[in-house]
Enzyme design. Structure first.
Site, PDB file in Angstrom:
ATOM      1  N   LYS A  79      36.781  44.238  41.443  1.00 27.19           N
ATOM      2  CA  LYS A  79      35.657  45.068  40.903  1.00 27.19           C
ATOM      3  C   LYS A  79      36.097  46.485  41.268  1.00 27.19           C
ATOM      4  O   LYS A  79      36.732  46.759  42.241  1.00 27.19           O
ATOM      5  CB  LYS A  79      34.502  44.611  41.506  1.00 27.19           C
ATOM      6  CG  LYS A  79      33.143  45.517  41.105  1.00 27.19           C
ATOM      7  CD  LYS A  79      31.690  44.956  41.922  1.00 27.19           C
ATOM      8  CE  LYS A  79      30.599  45.689  41.395  1.00 27.19           C
ATOM      9  NZ  LYS A  79      29.339  45.355  42.077  1.00 27.19           N
ATOM     10  N   SER A 159      25.281  44.404  39.088  1.00 24.84           N
ATOM     11  CA  SER A 159      26.300  45.527  38.671  1.00 24.84           C
ATOM     12  C   SER A 159      27.747  45.035  38.343  1.00 24.84           C
ATOM     13  O   SER A 159      28.490  45.511  37.823  1.00 24.84           O
ATOM     14  CB  SER A 159      26.327  46.289  39.711  1.00 24.84           C
ATOM     15  OG  SER A 159      26.885  46.036  41.119  1.00 24.84           O
ATOM     16  N   SER A 183      23.725  41.835  42.506  1.00 25.37           N
ATOM     17  CA  SER A 183      24.558  42.463  41.677  1.00 25.37           C
ATOM     18  C   SER A 183      25.654  41.304  41.743  1.00 25.37           C
ATOM     19  O   SER A 183      26.812  41.369  40.709  1.00 25.37           O
ATOM     20  CB  SER A 183      25.282  43.633  42.115  1.00 25.37           C
ATOM     21  OG  SER A 183      24.510  44.515  41.830  1.00 25.37           O
TER      22      SER A 183
END
Lengths: 493, 95
Positions: A79, A159, A183
């Protein structure tokens, strides 16, 4: 031969161990898959194929010399929130334009130390603020799942939308993710993947771009429960560089898989039966209860009376912490700078140009609730409510409950650019209604796929555990996975 | 409590974010929507409840107050938009 990219981490580990495949072959298969299909999903912001092939070659050499790490030769996506030395790290924001850190985050360093290979940096909501991966400066991520008979593009959740989509579309063997209010778990539920947010303090936050420091935790998104257990063991560590990193040994999570849940007490909180919850979600929940009952667990009704206040309290605490954490982006030390007539003008123009709409909105809320005259009414009240939310869980666990079962999300994946959600920020925030309590209380939570809805889209269940009892979650989630099966999107790409 | 245009502009100024008139007007509605949503917290009885300061009951790890890192000036300024001899450059602050 099966496609190399369809192997789970555990399967690849096996084949690498028997020399049936090499890390170079496995990595090349992912690099090719990313080349071919990343354009379809927009899951990666930056790919690092040369670095990946170098790391794979080094891994094969280590293996030949007898040194084999827990993730030796496994290609992973990272990420964009994790600092990776010399590689694009922007939290999917324009304000960190061009930022290439001179250091490596503890979590990613742990993965490389265990032999893993980096494929690139994954798309996400800007600064991890969002539930659909649509707030990214780099554009939305497309969910590999589509409703049956429909061509509509769906969001992967957020997210960690890039992480979830890349795992579901087999563009990495597993991915790192982070979870501040849901998330990891919400995108995992939207993509039929497994995601675990460990207990606050289990994974070091050092080198991870901060959103809300008292809530942020890193964790993996993986194809199945076993892979998530393998990844979390490598990601977690005791880190002197993070004062909130907890000094507890890291168990062998994988060893918990297959252990019986007989006699375990599973709590079912009535407050999670929310208004307007689709029937399918209720049915899924009942299905999960039946799976665990069949496996010998005892089901008990529990009450978590402050549940409805978790989301409003979160939307005070998280923006307040964000407004403070994001004060550092001022056009001086890194990233974007827009010149102004004086220093204040430079700050204001830089931040206006660098932050997206949702990030600005949260900074504004955070600044407002912390401003003179409002602090007690909002921030202090929210922190008191947070104490009560945590107490609800403590009372349930004290009464003998081992884990709590809830739905992971109030719906399956929704469409890209949904007009109702775009017009109403609060409606989007409601996506995290089942997950946010866990962050507020610092507890571990896992999302595991448990079925498909009428449209053929995956739905997930969430298990919530006691602090640092991730093993219980893996053990219980594995029982659900064994009963429900695994879910892979039809390959339309 | 509700937020008006003057408050939005004041908060934007505190947050050091330039907002156009149009942005500020749009934000009035959005921020009020969120404030209305969080307002329900006021109905919770918090008598005698301590505000949470740490989610896990733990003592903060401490260490000797000694230098453990340093000599990285080049690294520290490497990502800055404008530098000169290992200084960050900003617009003139003092006349």
């Amino acid at each position: 031969m099966t496609e190399l990219t369809s192997l789970t981490i555990a399967e690849a580990r096996e084949k690498l161990g028997t020399k049936e495949i090499t890390a170079v072959e496995l990595t090349k298969a992912y690099v090719d898959a990313i080349d071919a299909f990343n354009g379809t999903f927009n899951a990666y912001i930056t790919t690092t194929p040369e670095k990946a092939m170098e790391m794979a070659k080094a891994s094969d050499e280590r293996r030949a010399s007898g040194k084999v790490g827990a993730l030796e030769g496994i290609p992973l996506g990272i990420k964009d929130l994790f600092a990776t030395e010399g590689v694009h790290t922007q939290a999917a924001s324009h304000i960190l334009d061009g930022f290439k850190p001179k250091y490596e985050s503890t979590v990613t360093q742990n993965l490389w130390d265990d032999g893993a290979v980096m494929l690139g940096k994954l798309n996400m909501d800007e600064f991890a603020m969002g539930s659909s991966n649509e707030t990214s400066f780099y554009g939305p991520v497309i969910n590999p799942w589509k409703a049956e008979g429909s061509n509509q593009q769906l969001v992967p959740g957020g997210s960690s939308g890039g992480s979830a989509a890349a795992v579901a579309a087999h563009l990495c063997a597993g991915a790192t993710a982070t979870d501040t209010g849901g998330s990891i778990r919400q995108p995992a539920a939207f993509t039929g993947t497994v995601g675990i947010k460990p207990t606050y303090g289990r994974c070091s936050r050092w080198g991870t771009v901060a959103f809300a420091s008292s809530l942020d935790q890193a964790g993996p998104i993986a194809r199945d429960v076993r892979d998530a257990a393998i990844m979390l063991k490598s990601m977690a560590s005791v880190d002197k560089k993070d004062t909130t990193s907890v000094d507890l040994p890291i168990p062998d999570y994988e060893a918990a898989l297959g252990q019986s849940v007989k006699g375990m007490k599973i709590g079912i909180p009535k407050e999670y039966r929310v208004d307007n919850m689709p029937e399918e979600i209720e049915a899924l929940w009942q299905q999960g209860i039946a799976f665990l009952k069949d496996a010998g667990a005892e089901i008990v009704d529990i009450t978590l009376p402050h549940t409805k206040y978790a989301l409003p309290a979160y939307y005070i605490v998280a923006p307040a912490e964000a407004s403070s954490n994001l004060a550092r982006y001022d056009g001086v030390r890194y990233g974007l700078r827009v010149d102004g007539k004086d220093i204040a003008d430079m700050y204001e123009k830089t931040r206006a140009a660098g932050f997206g709409t949702e990030v600005k909105r949260r900074i504004m809320i955070g600044t407002y609730v912390l401003s003179a005259g409002y602090y007690d009414a909002y921030y202090l009240q929210a922190q008191k409510v947070r104490t009560l939310i945590k107490r609800d869980f403590e009372l349930a666990f004290h009464a003998g409950v081992d884990a709590i079962l809830t739905p992971a999300t109030p719906s399956s994946a929704f469409g890209i650019a949904d007009e109702n959600l775009a017009a109403d920020p609060v409606a989007m925030y409601l996506n995290d209604i089942f997950t946010v309590t866990v962050n507020m209380a610092g507890l571990p939570g896992i999302a595991v796929p448990a079925g498909l809805d009428k449209k053929g889209l995956p739905l997930g269940l969430q298990l919530i555990g006691k602090p640092f009892e991730e093993e219980t979650l893996f053990r219980t989630a594995y029982v659900i996975e064994q009963a429900a099966g695994k879910f892979t999107p039809a390959k339309w790409w | 409590m509700s937020v008006d245009l003057a408050t939005v502009k004041r908060v934007a100024r505190l947050a050091r974010i330039a907002v156009s008139e149009e942005d500020a007007n749009r934000m009035v509605g959005e921020l009020n929507g969120i404030i209305d949503f969080v307002e329900q917290l006021s109905e919770v009885d918090v008598t005698g409840v301590e505000p949470m300061t740490s989610v896990t009951p733990m003592d903060m790890r401490k260490r000797q107050d000694a230098v453990t890192d340093g000599d990285k000036a080049d690294d520290i300024v490497a990502n800055a938009p404008v530098t000169d001899r290992n200084f960050f450059l900003v617009p003139k602050v003092v006349e």
